[in-house]
Design a protein around this motif. Structure first.
Motif, mmCIF file in Angstrom:
data_model
loop_
_atom_site.group_PDB
_atom_site.id
_atom_site.type_symbol
_atom_site.label_atom_id
_atom_site.label_comp_id
_atom_site.label_asym_id
_atom_site.label_seq_id
_atom_site.Cartn_x
_atom_site.Cartn_y
_atom_site.Cartn_z
ATOM 1 N N GLY A 232 0.773 -1.237 0.000
ATOM 2 C CA GLY A 232 0.000 0.000 0.000
ATOM 3 C C GLY A 232 0.799 1.280 0.000
ATOM 4 O O GLY A 232 0.262 2.341 0.348
ATOM 5 N N CYS A 233 2.086 1.244 -0.375
ATOM 6 C CA CYS A 233 2.887 2.471 -0.393
ATOM 7 C C CYS A 233 2.300 3.477 -1.378
ATOM 8 O O CYS A 233 2.016 3.151 -2.528
ATOM 9 C CB CYS A 233 4.328 2.156 -0.779
ATOM 10 N N ARG A 234 2.151 4.726 -0.931
ATOM 11 C CA ARG A 234 1.557 5.764 -1.768
ATOM 12 C C ARG A 234 2.610 6.713 -2.342
ATOM 13 O O ARG A 234 2.277 7.780 -2.862
ATOM 14 C CB ARG A 234 0.539 6.549 -0.945
ATOM 15 N N GLY A 235 3.869 6.307 -2.262
ATOM 16 C CA GLY A 235 4.946 7.160 -2.753
ATOM 17 C C GLY A 235 4.797 7.633 -4.184
ATOM 18 O O GLY A 235 5.060 8.802 -4.484
ATOM 19 N N PRO A 236 4.359 6.774 -5.134
ATOM 20 C CA PRO A 236 4.243 7.223 -6.528
ATOM 21 C C PRO A 236 3.095 8.184 -6.779
ATOM 22 O O PRO A 236 3.011 8.775 -7.848
ATOM 23 C CB PRO A 236 4.005 5.898 -7.288
ATOM 24 N N MET A 237 2.167 8.347 -5.800
ATOM 25 C CA MET A 237 1.023 9.232 -5.986
ATOM 26 C C MET A 237 1.031 10.433 -5.038
ATOM 27 O O MET A 237 0.138 11.275 -5.106
ATOM 28 C CB MET A 237 -0.293 8.460 -5.769
ATOM 29 N N THR A 238 2.015 10.510 -4.174
ATOM 30 C CA THR A 238 2.036 11.536 -3.132
ATOM 31 C C THR A 238 3.075 12.604 -3.446
ATOM 32 O O THR A 238 4.244 12.295 -3.674
ATOM 33 C CB THR A 238 2.348 10.899 -1.764
ATOM 34 N N HIS A 239 2.652 13.855 -3.426
ATOM 35 C CA HIS A 239 3.566 14.966 -3.686
ATOM 36 C C HIS A 239 4.279 15.365 -2.395
ATOM 37 O O HIS A 239 3.673 15.886 -1.464
ATOM 38 C CB HIS A 239 2.800 16.169 -4.237
ATOM 39 N N SER A 240 5.581 15.091 -2.353
ATOM 40 C CA SER A 240 6.416 15.503 -1.226
ATOM 41 C C SER A 240 7.869 15.237 -1.592
ATOM 42 O O SER A 240 8.151 14.408 -2.454
ATOM 43 C CB SER A 240 6.056 14.731 0.050
ATOM 44 N N PRO A 241 8.812 15.933 -0.914
ATOM 45 C CA PRO A 241 10.233 15.684 -1.158
ATOM 46 C C PRO A 241 10.874 14.839 -0.069
ATOM 47 O O PRO A 241 12.056 14.992 0.232
ATOM 48 C CB PRO A 241 10.804 17.105 -1.155
ATOM 49 N N CYS A 242 10.103 13.923 0.539
ATOM 50 C CA CYS A 242 10.603 13.184 1.710
ATOM 51 C C CYS A 242 11.845 12.357 1.411
ATOM 52 O O CYS A 242 12.615 12.055 2.328
ATOM 53 C CB CYS A 242 9.506 12.276 2.267
ATOM 54 N N ASN A 243 12.052 11.956 0.157
ATOM 55 C CA ASN A 243 13.257 11.206 -0.185
ATOM 56 C C ASN A 243 14.322 12.092 -0.828
ATOM 57 O O ASN A 243 15.360 11.594 -1.267
ATOM 58 C CB ASN A 243 12.909 10.036 -1.105
ATOM 59 N N VAL A 258 9.145 1.247 5.541
ATOM 60 C CA VAL A 258 7.740 1.465 5.875
ATOM 61 C C VAL A 258 7.063 2.184 4.707
ATOM 62 O O VAL A 258 7.608 3.144 4.163
ATOM 63 C CB VAL A 258 7.608 2.319 7.158
ATOM 64 N N PRO A 259 5.867 1.752 4.300
ATOM 65 C CA PRO A 259 5.194 2.395 3.166
ATOM 66 C C PRO A 259 4.865 3.861 3.437
ATOM 67 O O PRO A 259 4.517 4.231 4.560
ATOM 68 C CB PRO A 259 3.898 1.582 3.010
ATOM 69 N N CYS A 260 4.979 4.693 2.422
ATOM 70 C CA CYS A 260 4.477 6.066 2.486
ATOM 71 C C CYS A 260 2.959 6.006 2.656
ATOM 72 O O CYS A 260 2.284 5.263 1.950
ATOM 73 C CB CYS A 260 4.841 6.812 1.199
ATOM 74 N N ILE A 261 2.421 6.789 3.588
ATOM 75 C CA ILE A 261 0.974 6.784 3.816
ATOM 76 C C ILE A 261 0.291 8.021 3.251
ATOM 77 O O ILE A 261 -0.868 8.288 3.542
ATOM 78 C CB ILE A 261 0.645 6.622 5.309
ATOM 79 N N GLY A 262 1.019 8.786 2.443
ATOM 80 C CA GLY A 262 0.412 9.894 1.715
ATOM 81 C C GLY A 262 -0.036 11.053 2.571
ATOM 82 O O GLY A 262 -1.057 11.682 2.285
ATOM 83 N N CYS A 263 0.739 11.408 3.601
ATOM 84 C CA CYS A 263 0.254 12.392 4.574
ATOM 85 C C CYS A 263 0.310 13.832 4.087
ATOM 86 O O CYS A 263 -0.094 14.731 4.824
ATOM 87 C CB CYS A 263 0.999 12.242 5.896
ATOM 88 N N THR A 264 0.784 14.094 2.888
ATOM 89 C CA THR A 264 0.753 15.466 2.363
ATOM 90 C C THR A 264 -0.402 15.684 1.395
ATOM 91 O O THR A 264 -0.490 16.743 0.769
ATOM 92 C CB THR A 264 2.076 15.812 1.653
ATOM 93 N N GLU A 267 -6.571 13.599 1.113
ATOM 94 C CA GLU A 267 -7.338 12.403 1.462
ATOM 95 C C GLU A 267 -6.794 11.657 2.671
ATOM 96 O O GLU A 267 -7.456 10.749 3.188
ATOM 97 C CB GLU A 267 -7.401 11.447 0.269
ATOM 98 N N PHE A 268 -5.607 11.990 3.124
ATOM 99 C CA PHE A 268 -5.045 11.340 4.303
ATOM 100 C C PHE A 268 -6.020 11.488 5.478
ATOM 101 O O PHE A 268 -6.586 12.551 5.663
ATOM 102 C CB PHE A 268 -3.697 12.001 4.642
ATOM 103 N N PRO A 269 -6.294 10.419 6.274
ATOM 104 C CA PRO A 269 -5.500 9.205 6.405
ATOM 105 C C PRO A 269 -6.057 7.965 5.738
ATOM 106 O O PRO A 269 -5.457 6.900 5.850
ATOM 107 C CB PRO A 269 -5.512 9.004 7.925
ATOM 108 N N PHE A 270 -7.219 8.023 5.058
ATOM 109 C CA PHE A 270 -7.834 6.776 4.617
ATOM 110 C C PHE A 270 -7.875 6.560 3.112
ATOM 111 O O PHE A 270 -7.881 5.439 2.641
ATOM 112 C CB PHE A 270 -9.259 6.674 5.174
ATOM 113 N N PHE A 271 -7.953 7.626 2.320
ATOM 114 C CA PHE A 271 -7.979 7.484 0.868
ATOM 115 C C PHE A 271 -9.088 6.530 0.404
ATOM 116 O O PHE A 271 -8.930 5.778 -0.541
ATOM 117 C CB PHE A 271 -6.630 6.974 0.333
ATOM 118 N N ASP A 272 -10.221 6.536 1.136
ATOM 119 C CA ASP A 272 -11.379 5.708 0.786
ATOM 120 C C ASP A 272 -11.065 4.210 0.827
ATOM 121 O O ASP A 272 -11.756 3.413 0.203
ATOM 122 C CB ASP A 272 -11.929 6.073 -0.599
#
Length: 323
Positions: A232-243, A258-264, A267-272
């Motif tokens: 469930g990593c959301r890294g490819p869909m989440t806009h952030s410079p965390c890496n 640990v998977p990116c949970i898309g906190c930026t 829709e965080f925290p559930f994304f439906d």
């Protein structure tokens, strides 16, 4: 000397503490090198009680100029629009927000709750929480879609749960030193300098992503496989410079296994997602991830995946991380 006033609403305080860990520039540099006057901050201010109320009233009336109003936490409007679920200095916090946003030169929302309402605004939202200028992805929020600060800007959103401290300190420097015009905002009013690329950019597991090699385990030291396909990593869909701008200058969620949970994203925290599937990639017909990297079509993705798996070299199926 440009002035900064920092308040937090709701139950949030994580961004306050995150800010204290800023490194480029750090909090001391903001004051000594860039000349910021920190009028009030929940963890650093000397004023409390009567003195704090006096200062806030002076800021709200315009007697004490506020160049940058920083707000973290959701704006709580309950119960029944009174805001009395969140009292601060003898008033509902939402009333302070109205007065101070009206006098500040620039308003900055820090953290998911202030930007879009965050976890507190997730249904059923019993406290009637919302963000400063967005409610999730819907423009409006507490201040309204048409709000502009005295400096002519909408609310500048710096999301995250919490936001990276250097994102905060660098934007504060730009705003407080008269370079607000240099800050280009995206459609969600996030500074493009931080929120154009994806969390995936700079991920140490990129080669596994490209060859569609998955991992099914969590944990630091696990460098074999991509976290996107099963966990469930959301890294490819989440806009952030965390890496790119690492946490504590050395790591990130994906680097720690640990998977990116898309906190930026709003829709965080559930994304439906259905309950229990936050760390599980939902798939169509059991094969194709329902959510795929931005700009990609499902059929194209399926074809690319098939070719990539066939072409995957042996090294892409092994742990290649050696540092």
């Amino acid at each position: 000397m440009p002035s900064v006033l920092w308040l937090h609403g709701g139950a949030c305080g994580g961004n306050t503490m995150s800010f204290l860990n800023a490194d480029e520039p750090n909090v001391v540099d903001l004051v000594t090198s860039f000349g910021l006057e920190l009028l009030w901050h929940p963890s650093l201010a000397l004023e409390s009680g009567t003195d704090a109320r006096k200062l806030l009233r002076a800021c709200a009336s315009g007697e004490t100029p506020v160049d940058v109003l920083v707000f973290e936490g959701s704006v709580i409007e309950g119960p029944e629009g009174t805001g009395r679920y969140d009292m601060f200095a003898d008033r509902p916090m939402k009333d302070w927000v109205i007065d101070l946003a009206g006098t500040a030169q620039t308003v900055v929302a820090v953290g998911d709750c202030a930007c879009w309402g965050g976890i507190a605004a997730t249904a059923p939202n019993p406290t009637s929480s919302t963000g400063l200028q967005f409610h999730k992805r819907e423009r409006g929020g507490f201040l309204g879609a048409e709000f502009r600060s005295r400096g002519g800007l909408p609310v500048v959103n710096i999301p995250g749960c919490p936001a990276h401290p250097d994102w905060i300190s660098q934007i504060l420097v730009a705003l407080a030193t008269g370079r607000a015009a240099d800050i280009d905002l995206d459609e969600l009013q996030r500074p493009r300098t931080f929120f154009t690329s994806f969390t995936h950019t700079g991920c140490t597991r990129t080669e596994f992503f490209e060859y569609k090699q998955s991992t099914t385990t969590f944990g630091e030291g696990t460098r074999t496989g991509c976290l996107f396909y099963e966990l469930g990593c959301r890294g490819p869909m989440t806009h952030s410079p965390c890496n790119r701008i690492l946490w504590n200058g050395q790591s990130s969620k994906t680097r720690a296994g640990v998977p990116c949970i898309g906190c930026t994203e709003p829709e965080f925290p559930f994304f439906d997602l259905e309950p229990g599937t936050v760390f599980q990639t939902r798939k169509a017909v059991g094969v194709i991830p329902r959510e795929i990297p931005e700009g990609t079509r499902h059929l194209t993705y399926l074809a690319q995946s098939a070719i990539a798996k066939i072409a995957a070299p042996d090294w892409s199926k092994k742990d290649t991380f050696v540092v």
